[in-house]
Design a protein around this motif. Structure first.
Motif, PDB file in Angstrom:
ATOM      1  N   ALA A   1     -21.246  -8.091   7.720  1.00 19.47           N
ATOM      2  CA  ALA A   1     -22.663  -8.338   7.473  1.00 19.47           C
ATOM      3  C   ALA A   1     -23.251  -9.263   8.543  1.00 19.47           C
ATOM      4  N   ASP A   2     -22.485 -10.302   8.892  1.00 20.48           N
ATOM      5  CA  ASP A   2     -22.961 -11.202   9.948  1.00 20.48           C
ATOM      6  C   ASP A   2     -23.078 -10.461  11.281  1.00 20.48           C
ATOM      7  N   SER A   3     -22.105  -9.577  11.556  1.00 19.32           N
ATOM      8  CA  SER A   3     -22.145  -8.813  12.803  1.00 19.32           C
ATOM      9  C   SER A   3     -23.348  -7.887  12.828  1.00 19.32           C
ATOM     10  N   GLU A   4     -23.674  -7.272  11.686  1.00 17.38           N
ATOM     11  CA  GLU A   4     -24.839  -6.385  11.624  1.00 17.38           C
ATOM     12  C   GLU A   4     -26.116  -7.158  11.878  1.00 17.38           C
ATOM     13  N   VAL A   5     -26.216  -8.330  11.288  1.00 20.03           N
ATOM     14  CA  VAL A   5     -27.395  -9.177  11.522  1.00 20.03           C
ATOM     15  C   VAL A   5     -27.480  -9.557  12.999  1.00 20.03           C
ATOM     16  N   LEU A   6     -26.317  -9.905  13.585  1.00 20.30           N
ATOM     17  CA  LEU A   6     -26.293 -10.272  15.002  1.00 20.30           C
ATOM     18  C   LEU A   6     -26.707  -9.096  15.889  1.00 20.30           C
ATOM     19  N   VAL A   7     -26.203  -7.899  15.546  1.00 23.58           N
ATOM     20  CA  VAL A   7     -26.562  -6.698  16.319  1.00 23.58           C
ATOM     21  C   VAL A   7     -28.057  -6.432  16.213  1.00 23.58           C
ATOM     22  N   GLN A   8     -28.608  -6.569  15.007  1.00 22.26           N
ATOM     23  CA  GLN A   8     -30.051  -6.364  14.822  1.00 22.26           C
ATOM     24  C   GLN A   8     -30.862  -7.374  15.640  1.00 22.26           C
ATOM     25  N   GLU A   9     -30.404  -8.614  15.656  1.00 25.04           N
ATOM     26  CA  GLU A   9     -31.107  -9.634  16.442  1.00 25.04           C
ATOM     27  C   GLU A   9     -31.023  -9.321  17.940  1.00 25.04           C
ATOM     28  N   ILE A  10     -29.822  -8.864  18.383  1.00 28.72           N
ATOM     29  CA  ILE A  10     -29.670  -8.508  19.798  1.00 28.72           C
ATOM     30  C   ILE A  10     -30.571  -7.332  20.150  1.00 28.72           C
ATOM     31  N   CYS A  11     -30.596  -6.314  19.279  1.00 24.80           N
ATOM     32  CA  CYS A  11     -31.467  -5.157  19.529  1.00 24.80           C
ATOM     33  C   CYS A  11     -32.935  -5.562  19.565  1.00 24.80           C
TER      34      CYS A  11
END
Length: 245
Positions: free
Chosen positions: A62-72
């Motif tokens: 979940a943290d990785s998904e949030v991080l990916v969304q922020e990077i995108c």
């Protein structure tokens, strides 16, 4: 009866042996249950550990998904900024080109020996101004547009005056220099647009018709219908005279 005692002793021995086996079996079974309970406890502990690990992995995912969304989201912002920066740089470059071309046009715009260069500069300035069609509220663009209109007005008057002076008078001979001057003036007329071109064509037609009406007026011998050959010859001669122009 003597054998009966032996038989009883043998039974007692078998009973003792069976009791020992039963005791050993009970003890073995109790040890197996204890080990089973211990194995079950270990398995329960491992399942608990596995559940904790799975929960940690889910949390990290979940943290990785949030991080990916922020990077995108940051990448989209950077891409948007890049496009705007590229558009801004392009606009500034074209504005600099437009300003330089406008300065050059103003310097040569009223020199009649520079008609060819004026035509090229007019086309360049007009094309660059089309790029800034949506920026007419910008003071710089408004200023350049007014400057261009002033130069266009002056060039139109100069070109029309040249045609009237070189073609409108019988005293002026069409020398090679004058023909070249009019040819370059035609380039300016094309660059100024269809409105100026129509004005020039109207003047040329009116002038030719004035000469025609003067020669072939409604009175006199030349006005007769049987003088059609002379009229045709006159038109043909005028075309030949204007052929080089």
């Amino acid at each position: 009866l003597g054998d009966l005692g032996k038989f009883v002793d043998m039974l007692r021995k078998q009973i003792k042996s069976a009791d020992k086996e039963i005791v050993q079996a009970v003890r073995s079974q109790s040890g197996t249950q204890a080990r089973s309970r211990q194995d079950l406890s270990v398995a329960a502990g491992q399942i608990g550990d596995l559940f904790v690990r799975v929960r940690d992995i889910q949390a990290k995912a979940a943290d990785s998904e949030v991080l990916v969304q922020e990077i995108c989201r940051d990448i989209r912002k950077l891409d948007y900024a890049k496009r705007h920066l590229t558009h801004t740089i392009t606009s500034l470059r074209r504005l600099a080109m437009l300003t330089a071309a406008m300065d050059d046009l103003e310097q040569v715009g009223y020199r009649r020996d520079q008609y060819k260069r004026c035509a090229n500069l007019l086309e360049a300035v007009s094309q660059l101004l089309e790029y800034f069609a949506h920026y007419q509220d910008v003071p710089k663009i408004q200023s350049l547009t007014k400057r261009l209109a002033t130069v266009q007005h002056g060039l139109r008057d100069a070109v029309l005056d040249d045609f009237k002076m070189l073609l409108g008078s019988s005293d002026v001979k069409l020398t090679p220099d004058n023909i070249e001057r009019l040819a370059n003036a035609c380039l300016v007329v094309n660059a100024l647009g269809p409105k100026v071109r129509d004005q020039l064509m109207d003047w040329l037609c009116e002038r030719e018709m004035t000469v025609y009406q003067t020669i072939f007026s409604m009175s006199g011998d030349a006005a007769k219908l049987d003088r059609f050959e002379r009229r045709f010859a006159w038109f043909k001669g005028r075309l030949e005279e204007r052929k080089e122009v």
